[in-house]
Design a protein around this motif. Structure first.
Motif, PDB file in Angstrom:
ATOM      1  N   GLN A 134      47.496  30.166  32.947  1.00 53.88           N
ATOM      2  CA  GLN A 134      46.654  29.279  32.335  1.00 53.88           C
ATOM      3  C   GLN A 134      45.121  29.898  32.417  1.00 53.88           C
ATOM      4  N   ARG A 135      44.643  29.805  31.319  1.00 53.40           N
ATOM      5  CA  ARG A 135      43.281  30.301  31.198  1.00 53.40           C
ATOM      6  C   ARG A 135      42.377  28.834  30.652  1.00 53.40           C
ATOM      7  N   LYS A 136      41.124  29.143  30.597  1.00 54.48           N
ATOM      8  CA  LYS A 136      40.297  27.928  29.837  1.00 54.48           C
ATOM      9  C   LYS A 136      40.886  27.732  28.584  1.00 54.48           C
ATOM     10  N   GLU A 137      40.945  28.757  27.819  1.00 51.87           N
ATOM     11  CA  GLU A 137      41.387  28.587  26.232  1.00 51.87           C
ATOM     12  C   GLU A 137      42.632  28.231  26.047  1.00 51.87           C
ATOM     13  N   THR A 175      47.890  25.150  40.635  1.00 51.00           N
ATOM     14  CA  THR A 175      48.209  25.565  39.264  1.00 51.00           C
ATOM     15  C   THR A 175      49.595  26.079  39.228  1.00 51.00           C
TER      16      THR A 175
END
Length: 106
Positions: free
Chosen positions: A23-26, A12
């Motif tokens: 970076q996150r899921k949302e 990532t």
């Protein structure tokens, strides 16, 4: 793309060209806090307190000023740094453009 081109997975993204990526899921969040801190140190403003507005309201700057001349190389370096910082801080774009007018003779 991996089937079409030869590539390797580097994991990532976290930091690239002075831009920090979280970076996150949302969401994907970009920031330049380390770069901004270095820019503040270089300009001698690291100890200054933050403010809500990046520029004094109704500020009028003119090219005919009686104030002492500043180091043109340092001034241009700081303006160039601010120009790069605008990528993640659009709120300073107007103030940066305003002081950019004095690049040739700070």
């Amino acid at each position: 793309m991996a089937s079409r081109f030869r590539m390797s997975d580097l994991g990532t993204l976290s930091y690239y060209l002075g831009i920090e990526a979280r970076q996150r899921k949302e969401a994907l969040t970009l920031g330049q806090s380390a770069y901004a801190s270095k820019l503040l140190e270089r300009s001698g403003m690291a100890e200054y307190k933050p403010c809500v507005t990046p520029m004094e309201e109704r500020l009028k700057l003119t090219k005919t000023n009686t104030a002492a001349k500043v180091d043109a190389t340092l001034y241009q370096s700081i303006i160039d740094g601010l120009r790069y910082l605008v990528h993640t801080r659009p709120d300073i774009a107007f103030a940066m453009g305003y002081v950019n007018r004095f690049m040739e003779d700070p």
